[in-house]
Design a protein around this motif. Structure first.
Motif, PDB file in Angstrom:
ATOM      1  N   LEU A 122      51.162  45.401  45.144  1.00 28.07           N
ATOM      2  CA  LEU A 122      51.782  44.220  44.543  1.00 28.07           C
ATOM      3  C   LEU A 122      51.581  44.194  43.026  1.00 28.07           C
ATOM      4  O   LEU A 122      52.414  43.690  42.287  1.00 28.07           O
ATOM      5  CB  LEU A 122      51.182  42.939  45.147  1.00 28.07           C
ATOM      6  N   ILE A 154      51.658  41.886  54.191  1.00 25.06           N
ATOM      7  CA  ILE A 154      52.686  41.500  53.227  1.00 25.06           C
ATOM      8  C   ILE A 154      53.828  42.508  53.298  1.00 25.06           C
ATOM      9  O   ILE A 154      53.595  43.718  53.188  1.00 25.06           O
ATOM     10  CB  ILE A 154      52.146  41.501  51.767  1.00 25.06           C
ATOM     11  N   GLY A 155      55.063  42.002  53.463  1.00 24.02           N
ATOM     12  CA  GLY A 155      56.230  42.885  53.512  1.00 24.02           C
ATOM     13  C   GLY A 155      57.148  42.489  54.650  1.00 24.02           C
ATOM     14  O   GLY A 155      56.726  41.755  55.565  1.00 24.02           O
ATOM     15  N   GLY A 156      58.378  43.003  54.619  1.00 24.59           N
ATOM     16  CA  GLY A 156      59.327  42.614  55.659  1.00 24.59           C
ATOM     17  C   GLY A 156      60.092  43.782  56.248  1.00 24.59           C
ATOM     18  O   GLY A 156      61.020  43.590  57.021  1.00 24.59           O
ATOM     19  N   ASP A 158      60.155  47.957  58.026  1.00 26.11           N
ATOM     20  CA  ASP A 158      59.618  48.611  59.226  1.00 26.11           C
ATOM     21  C   ASP A 158      58.113  48.847  59.121  1.00 26.11           C
ATOM     22  O   ASP A 158      57.379  48.693  60.103  1.00 26.11           O
ATOM     23  CB  ASP A 158      60.312  49.960  59.454  1.00 26.11           C
ATOM     24  N   SER A 159      57.662  49.236  57.933  1.00 28.94           N
ATOM     25  CA  SER A 159      56.223  49.501  57.773  1.00 28.94           C
ATOM     26  C   SER A 159      55.418  48.237  58.028  1.00 28.94           C
ATOM     27  O   SER A 159      54.410  48.261  58.736  1.00 28.94           O
ATOM     28  CB  SER A 159      55.902  50.003  56.365  1.00 28.94           C
ATOM     29  N   ARG A 179      58.945  37.715  51.695  1.00 32.38           N
ATOM     30  CA  ARG A 179      59.459  36.908  50.578  1.00 32.38           C
ATOM     31  C   ARG A 179      60.844  36.314  50.829  1.00 32.38           C
ATOM     32  O   ARG A 179      61.279  35.456  50.092  1.00 32.38           O
ATOM     33  CB  ARG A 179      59.486  37.755  49.307  1.00 32.38           C
ATOM     34  N   ARG A 180      61.525  36.809  51.870  1.00 31.74           N
ATOM     35  CA  ARG A 180      62.854  36.244  52.166  1.00 31.74           C
ATOM     36  C   ARG A 180      62.836  35.535  53.523  1.00 31.74           C
ATOM     37  O   ARG A 180      61.821  35.529  54.205  1.00 31.74           O
ATOM     38  CB  ARG A 180      63.896  37.360  52.194  1.00 31.74           C
ATOM     39  N   ARG A 184      63.647  42.750  56.959  1.00 31.52           N
ATOM     40  CA  ARG A 184      64.430  43.964  56.755  1.00 31.52           C
ATOM     41  C   ARG A 184      64.210  44.935  57.927  1.00 31.52           C
ATOM     42  O   ARG A 184      65.009  45.838  58.159  1.00 31.52           O
ATOM     43  CB  ARG A 184      63.964  44.613  55.447  1.00 31.52           C
ATOM     44  N   ILE A 241      54.748  47.056  51.287  1.00 31.38           N
ATOM     45  CA  ILE A 241      55.962  46.639  50.574  1.00 31.38           C
ATOM     46  C   ILE A 241      56.810  47.824  50.097  1.00 31.38           C
ATOM     47  O   ILE A 241      57.543  47.714  49.124  1.00 31.38           O
ATOM     48  CB  ILE A 241      55.616  45.715  49.392  1.00 31.38           C
ATOM     49  N   GLY A 242      56.685  48.934  50.778  1.00 26.52           N
ATOM     50  CA  GLY A 242      57.541  50.060  50.428  1.00 26.52           C
ATOM     51  C   GLY A 242      56.807  51.147  49.673  1.00 26.52           C
ATOM     52  O   GLY A 242      55.576  51.114  49.559  1.00 26.52           O
ATOM     53  N   HIS A 243      57.587  52.062  49.173  1.00 26.55           N
ATOM     54  CA  HIS A 243      57.013  53.285  48.604  1.00 26.55           C
ATOM     55  C   HIS A 243      57.678  53.686  47.296  1.00 26.55           C
ATOM     56  O   HIS A 243      58.805  53.309  47.033  1.00 26.55           O
ATOM     57  CB  HIS A 243      57.143  54.421  49.627  1.00 26.55           C
ATOM     58  N   LYS A 287      65.181  57.729  54.332  1.00 21.34           N
ATOM     59  CA  LYS A 287      63.721  57.760  54.448  1.00 21.34           C
ATOM     60  C   LYS A 287      63.237  57.834  55.898  1.00 21.34           C
ATOM     61  O   LYS A 287      62.346  57.095  56.314  1.00 21.34           O
ATOM     62  CB  LYS A 287      63.117  56.541  53.757  1.00 21.34           C
ATOM     63  N   GLN A 288      63.846  58.684  56.649  1.00 27.43           N
ATOM     64  CA  GLN A 288      63.463  58.864  58.047  1.00 27.43           C
ATOM     65  C   GLN A 288      62.902  60.269  58.230  1.00 27.43           C
ATOM     66  O   GLN A 288      63.365  61.222  57.597  1.00 27.43           O
ATOM     67  CB  GLN A 288      64.688  58.681  58.964  1.00 27.43           C
TER      68      GLN A 288
HETATM   69  P1  NAP Z   1      61.130  49.021  52.815  1.00 24.35           P
HETATM   70  O1  NAP Z   1      62.098  49.198  53.948  1.00 24.35           O
HETATM   71  O2  NAP Z   1      61.574  49.307  51.428  1.00 24.35           O
HETATM   72  O3  NAP Z   1      60.604  47.534  52.912  1.00 24.35           O
HETATM   73  C1  NAP Z   1      59.757  47.003  51.933  1.00 24.35           C
HETATM   74  C2  NAP Z   1      59.565  45.517  52.213  1.00 24.35           C
HETATM   75  O4  NAP Z   1      58.634  44.986  51.288  1.00 24.35           O
HETATM   76  C3  NAP Z   1      60.857  44.722  52.090  1.00 24.35           C
HETATM   77  O5  NAP Z   1      60.941  43.791  53.122  1.00 24.35           O
HETATM   78  C4  NAP Z   1      60.729  44.068  50.728  1.00 24.35           C
HETATM   79  O6  NAP Z   1      61.324  42.805  50.665  1.00 24.35           O
HETATM   80  C5  NAP Z   1      59.225  43.889  50.606  1.00 24.35           C
HETATM   81  N1  NAP Z   1      58.767  43.928  49.213  1.00 24.35           N
HETATM   82  C6  NAP Z   1      59.041  44.877  48.275  1.00 24.35           C
HETATM   83  N2  NAP Z   1      58.422  44.592  47.120  1.00 24.35           N
HETATM   84  C7  NAP Z   1      57.766  43.421  47.316  1.00 24.35           C
HETATM   85  C8  NAP Z   1      56.968  42.605  46.498  1.00 24.35           C
HETATM   86  N3  NAP Z   1      56.685  42.940  45.235  1.00 24.35           N
HETATM   87  N4  NAP Z   1      56.441  41.471  47.024  1.00 24.35           N
HETATM   88  C9  NAP Z   1      56.688  41.130  48.307  1.00 24.35           C
HETATM   89  N5  NAP Z   1      57.448  41.871  49.139  1.00 24.35           N
HETATM   90  C10 NAP Z   1      57.980  42.998  48.649  1.00 24.35           C
HETATM   91  O7  NAP Z   1      59.818  49.917  53.002  1.00 24.35           O
HETATM   92  P2  NAP Z   1      59.067  50.380  54.343  1.00 24.35           P
HETATM   93  O8  NAP Z   1      58.927  49.276  55.304  1.00 24.35           O
HETATM   94  O9  NAP Z   1      57.859  51.096  53.866  1.00 24.35           O
HETATM   95  O10 NAP Z   1      60.064  51.437  54.958  1.00 24.35           O
HETATM   96  C11 NAP Z   1      60.514  52.553  54.161  1.00 24.35           C
HETATM   97  C12 NAP Z   1      61.461  53.408  54.996  1.00 24.35           C
HETATM   98  O11 NAP Z   1      60.735  54.035  56.036  1.00 24.35           O
HETATM   99  C13 NAP Z   1      62.568  52.590  55.661  1.00 24.35           C
HETATM  100  O12 NAP Z   1      63.760  53.342  55.625  1.00 24.35           O
HETATM  101  C14 NAP Z   1      62.099  52.426  57.089  1.00 24.35           C
HETATM  102  O13 NAP Z   1      63.152  52.307  58.014  1.00 24.35           O
HETATM  103  C15 NAP Z   1      61.311  53.706  57.295  1.00 24.35           C
HETATM  104  N6  NAP Z   1      60.238  53.495  58.281  1.00 24.35           N
HETATM  105  C16 NAP Z   1      60.549  53.739  59.576  1.00 24.35           C
HETATM  106  C17 NAP Z   1      59.595  53.553  60.561  1.00 24.35           C
HETATM  107  C18 NAP Z   1      59.971  53.860  61.989  1.00 24.35           C
HETATM  108  O14 NAP Z   1      61.129  54.174  62.237  1.00 24.35           O
HETATM  109  N7  NAP Z   1      59.069  53.790  62.941  1.00 24.35           N
HETATM  110  C19 NAP Z   1      58.320  53.095  60.229  1.00 24.35           C
HETATM  111  C20 NAP Z   1      58.037  52.818  58.900  1.00 24.35           C
HETATM  112  C21 NAP Z   1      59.016  53.020  57.935  1.00 24.35           C
HETATM  113  P3  NAP Z   1      62.936  42.637  50.725  1.00 24.35           P
HETATM  114  O15 NAP Z   1      63.291  42.826  52.159  1.00 24.35           O
HETATM  115  O16 NAP Z   1      63.142  41.254  50.227  1.00 24.35           O
HETATM  116  O17 NAP Z   1      63.480  43.690  49.814  1.00 24.35           O
END
Ligand code: NAP
Length: 312
Positions: A122, A154-156, A158-159, A179-180, A184, A241-243, A287-288
């Motif tokens: 964050l 914290i986050g919305g 898949d992770s 946050r929304r 996601r 919150i992502g990568h 990102k799969q």
């Molecule tokens: P992501 O899909 O980019 O989601 C990040 C989440 O964090 C979003 O909900 C985002 O909010 C929130 N966020 C980002 N910055 C923030 C901040 N500063 N403060 C508060 N919230 C914040 O990342 P991910 O979940 O790591 O997934 C990455 C990719 O890997 C995706 O394509 C996902 O499908 C894949 N993945 C797949 C699996 C599986 O298939 N088993 C498991 C893990 C990940 P917003 O929604 O408002 O943008």
């Protein structure tokens, strides 16, 4: 050339599905192949508890098990797998030169960048202060320490959804703070979250401050619609919150986009002839694991062709 410097026809940097698939194709294609996987080869899938969508596994497979299988497969086919990190690359001449964190040097006929992405934080000072003292970026690694406790993710995406579900195995309650007003995460994970009585989804809130003394005792949130504050009494805070792409060693050497992803064409070629990229380090959309594996295959096939052309 220095005798100590080992040469490989194809060097792969990174040990996720993209890196290992590239190593499998490169070694099977007859090229001397090295893969540098860092201290814990496996990439992000090491932190994924169950993968349900990687073809070929009827039952969910644990991320670490899948990566072990890929590593063994690459090694069996002849790829040298090094548990060290590449600290710097020189892509200005031929052969390409790579320096490992240990100081050892290597040269390569072709390079495949498959360094993946790193978890984002964050960026609040209180978050940094409590990393390892209740704040974590890895639920799979640290969830065990929160048996019977209330925790928060914290986050919305898949992770975050996966982390929240995983933490219900240990914690008495898991808040998922997003946050929304809409997650996601994929529909199937959302269904699992809603079906789990230990999970409470806190929509439309962002973290303001993490509080505690020696360890975390709670988190202050703000409702993004009303501006109202809310405090959660929690001893564990998991950030999901992502990568961000892991491209520090390629800065100024390869074309990167504004977010730091390596720019490639459809043949996985980067801005430097003979250097290819695959996986989350260049994938801004999917990102799969399976997509990364496919990209690793393409990169290796193109690297083999590139070497073949060079011999003509
Ligand atoms: P992501 O899909 O980019 O989601 C990040 C989440 O964090 C979003 O909900 C985002 O909010 C929130 N966020 C980002 N910055 C923030 C901040 N500063 N403060 C508060 N919230 C914040 O990342 P991910 O979940 O790591 O997934 C990455 C990719 O890997 C995706 O394509 C996902 O499908 C894949 N993945 C797949 C699996 C599986 O298939 N088993 C498991 C893990 C990940 P917003 O929604 O408002 O943008």
């Amino acid at each position: 050339m220095n005798d100590q410097v080992k040469h490989f026809e194809i060097v792969i940097i990174g040990s996720g599905p993209a890196g290992f698939t590239a190593a499998i194709y490169s070694a099977r294609g007859g090229a001397s192949t090295a893969l540098f996987g860092g201290v814990a080869p496996g990439g992000q899938l090491l932190q994924t508890m169950e993968i349900e969508n990687y073809p070929g596994f009827v039952e969910p497979v644990v991320g670490a098990d899948l990566m072990q299988k890929m590593l063994k497969q690459a090694a069996r086919l002849g790829a040298a797998v090094f548990n060290e990190e590449i600290a710097s690359v020189d892509l200005s001449g031929r052969p390409f030169r790579l320096k490992a964190g240990s100081g050892r040097e290597y040269t390569a006929g072709a390079v495949i960048a498959a360094t993946g992405a790193q978890a984002r934080w964050l960026g609040m000072p209180s978050e940094r202060k409590f990393i390892g003292k209740g704040v974590s970026g890895c639920a799979t690694c640290d969830g065990f320490f929160f048996r019977g406790k209330e925790v928060c993710v914290i986050g919305g995406g898949d992770s975050a959804a996966e982390d929240a579900l995983f933490l219900t195995k240990f914690a008495s309650k898991v808040y998922l703070v997003h946050r929304r007003d809409q997650l996601r995460a994929t529909f199937r994970l959302q269904e699992k979250l809603r079906a789990n009585p230990k999970v409470e989804i806190v929509y439309s809130h962002t973290p303001v401050e993490i509080t505690g003394d020696a360890k975390v005792t709670g988190i202050e949130l703000k409702n993004v619609v009303t501006g109202a504050g809310r405090r959660l009494e929690t001893t564990g805070i998991f950030i999901a919150i992502g990568h961000t792409p892991a491209t520090a060693i390629f800065k100024g050497k390869l074309n990167l986009d504004e977010e730091g992803y390596i720019v490639t064409d459809e043949k996985m070629a980067t801005s430097v002839f003979g250097v290819f990229a695959a996986g989350d380090v260049m994938d801004t959309r999917y990102k799969q694991a399976v997509v990364a594996a496919g990209a690793g295959c393409k990169a290796a096939m193109e690297a083999l062709l590139y070497l073949e052309e060079g011999k003509k």
